[in-house]
Scaffold this motif. Structure first.
Motif, mmCIF file in Angstrom:
data_model
loop_
_atom_site.group_PDB
_atom_site.id
_atom_site.type_symbol
_atom_site.label_atom_id
_atom_site.label_comp_id
_atom_site.label_asym_id
_atom_site.label_seq_id
_atom_site.Cartn_x
_atom_site.Cartn_y
_atom_site.Cartn_z
ATOM 1 N N SER A 1 11.170 4.361 8.039
ATOM 2 C CA SER A 1 9.675 4.611 7.352
ATOM 3 C C SER A 1 9.298 3.050 7.662
ATOM 4 O O SER A 1 9.987 2.221 7.083
ATOM 5 C CB SER A 1 9.974 4.859 6.153
ATOM 6 O OG SER A 1 10.297 6.174 6.107
ATOM 7 N N LEU B 1 6.552 0.610 5.793
ATOM 8 C CA LEU B 1 5.875 0.558 4.552
ATOM 9 C C LEU B 1 4.886 -0.560 4.612
ATOM 10 O O LEU B 1 5.202 -1.723 5.201
ATOM 11 C CB LEU B 1 6.693 0.489 3.190
ATOM 12 C CG LEU B 1 7.817 1.821 3.337
ATOM 13 C CD1 LEU B 1 8.924 1.427 3.712
ATOM 14 C CD2 LEU B 1 7.841 2.278 1.661
ATOM 15 N N THR C 1 12.517 0.313 6.563
ATOM 16 C CA THR C 1 13.807 0.630 6.324
ATOM 17 C C THR C 1 14.262 2.042 6.559
ATOM 18 O O THR C 1 13.153 2.731 7.145
ATOM 19 C CB THR C 1 14.099 0.748 4.754
ATOM 20 O OG1 THR C 1 15.542 0.895 4.365
ATOM 21 C CG2 THR C 1 13.276 1.718 4.033
ATOM 22 N N LEU D 1 14.094 2.603 -0.519
ATOM 23 C CA LEU D 1 12.746 3.026 -0.674
ATOM 24 C C LEU D 1 12.215 3.128 -1.889
ATOM 25 O O LEU D 1 11.127 2.905 -2.319
ATOM 26 C CB LEU D 1 12.957 4.557 -0.015
ATOM 27 C CG LEU D 1 12.956 4.684 1.540
ATOM 28 C CD1 LEU D 1 13.121 6.143 1.787
ATOM 29 C CD2 LEU D 1 11.604 4.383 2.251
ATOM 30 N N TYR E 1 11.131 -0.182 -2.810
ATOM 31 C CA TYR E 1 9.801 -0.626 -2.331
ATOM 32 C C TYR E 1 8.605 0.166 -3.016
ATOM 33 O O TYR E 1 7.601 -0.432 -3.170
ATOM 34 C CB TYR E 1 10.136 -0.308 -0.794
ATOM 35 C CG TYR E 1 11.144 -1.329 -0.211
ATOM 36 C CD1 TYR E 1 11.420 -2.228 -0.735
ATOM 37 C CD2 TYR E 1 11.762 -0.766 0.869
ATOM 38 C CE1 TYR E 1 12.634 -3.127 -0.136
ATOM 39 C CE2 TYR E 1 13.060 -1.498 1.660
ATOM 40 C CZ TYR E 1 13.139 -2.686 1.252
ATOM 41 O OH TYR E 1 14.102 -3.680 1.705
ATOM 42 N N TYR E 2 8.749 1.407 -3.195
ATOM 43 C CA TYR E 2 7.710 2.152 -3.759
ATOM 44 C C TYR E 2 7.541 1.633 -5.381
ATOM 45 O O TYR E 2 6.373 1.304 -5.497
ATOM 46 C CB TYR E 2 8.168 3.686 -3.887
ATOM 47 C CG TYR E 2 8.234 4.413 -2.583
ATOM 48 C CD1 TYR E 2 7.215 3.993 -1.644
ATOM 49 C CD2 TYR E 2 9.103 5.473 -2.352
ATOM 50 C CE1 TYR E 2 7.449 4.692 -0.508
ATOM 51 C CE2 TYR E 2 9.258 6.046 -1.109
ATOM 52 C CZ TYR E 2 8.398 5.725 -0.034
ATOM 53 O OH TYR E 2 8.234 6.229 1.003
ATOM 54 N N THR F 1 4.287 4.290 2.220
ATOM 55 C CA THR F 1 4.544 4.548 3.552
ATOM 56 C C THR F 1 3.175 4.630 4.545
ATOM 57 O O THR F 1 2.233 5.237 4.214
ATOM 58 C CB THR F 1 5.202 6.388 3.791
ATOM 59 O OG1 THR F 1 6.407 6.140 2.980
ATOM 60 C CG2 THR F 1 5.564 6.429 4.847
#
Length: 307
Positions: free
Chosen positions: A145, A147, A278, A286, A289-290, A296
């Protein structure tokens, strides 16, 4: 009539025009300069310079290309293949022709007897690339993904209190320890001492920055490599290329602090956005990061086969 021949430095302007035409349609983000392609022809690697970039001509028109980037590993030679077909010549089987020829070149140009791992990075937004790789006998090895985060949105400070200390990377002092940390966090990475030093210098010239974290005993426990990347005709954006924390130092907030430190730096130097990638099954990364405001943006895969 189709013809595939090696690329010379005189061909680079035409090759850049081809890549630009493909980027305008695919929005794939591949961006190269004359210096980038000239360096690809000159740098030290297992495949000879005159075999690294090949051009596909349809009559007298440049219709496609492929580039091979090889390195020695403990298991043999790893060859990354990049390329594209001009939008005006698609749906004619030229992509399959290029991929087949690229694999043949990799096999013929690599040192005799070497075990070859042939790899193709593929982005989902390039039409038909996944199907092409699979029809050519490559198997998906990894899925990512990609981002992205807008830096115009506030970036909060990292609230975690650390016992570790973050410092700027110093090749003379930190180089060997960083390579050892890479071995634990990213097995199979391509960095060697001479490559690490060269990449660090190139990153610093482009306003990038590398951080290392050491615990009170002096042990290097984490690192973050951030740089600046330009995609096609878009303005440069920040890139968090590698972020790693050694297993024994995880779940203590070090990864979060490294991430936020890099984000604040890239925002400070005026970049409008930051991207990172990642693997899709790395749920812990994830989640981090979110939480930090990333969304995404794209999907990418790495296909490969043994030759």
């Amino acid at each position: 009539m189709l013809q595939i021949r090696p690329c010379t430095e005189a061909d680079i302007p035409a090759l850049l025009n081809l890549i630009d035409a493909a980027n305008q349609v695919d929005q794939a983000g591949w961006y190269y300069t004359t210096a980038d392609l000239a360096e690809a022809l000159q740098k030290d690697q297992p495949i000879p310079p005159d075999q690294r970039i090949h051009l596909l001509y349809h009559g007298d028109q440049l219709a496609g290309y492929y580039r091979l980037d090889a390195e020695d590993t403990l298991e043999g030679v790893k060859v990354l293949c990049f390329g594209c077909v001009h939008p005006a010549f698609r749906r004619q089987g030229l992509g399959a022709r290029l991929l087949e020829q690229a694999a043949h070149t990799a096999q013929a140009a690599a040192p005799r007897g070497a075990k070859i791992l042939f790899q193709v990075p593929a982005r989902r937004n390039v039409p038909g690339i996944y199907a092409l790789c699979e029809k050519s006998g490559l198997q998906m090895a990894r899925q990512f993904s990609v981002l992205k985060r807008d830096t115009r949105q506030p970036i909060p400070p990292c609230q975690t209190k650390l016992s570790a200390q973050l410092n700027a990377f110093d090749p003379a002092h930190d180089g060997a320890d960083l390579l050892a940390a890479f071995d634990q966090c990213f097995p199979g990475h391509s960095y060697k001492p001479e490559i690490l030093d060269k990449e660090w210098r190139k990153t610093r010239e482009n306003l990038g920055y590398w951080w290392v974290a050491r615990d009170p005993t002096g042990l290097l426990t984490g690192f973050c490599l951030a740089g600046v990347e330009k995609e096609a005709e878009e303005e440069p954006i920040g890139l968090i290329d590698y972020l790693g924390v050694l297993p024994a130092a995880r779940r203590q907030g070090l990864g979060r602090c490294l991430l936020y430190t890099a984000m604040h730096y890239l925002q400070m130097i005026g970049l409008p956005a930051i991207k990172l990638a990642t693997e899709v099954d790395n749920l812990r990364a994830l989640s981090l990061y979110y939480e930090a405001g990333f969304e995404t943006w794209r999907e990418a895969r790495l296909y490969q086969k043994r030759l």
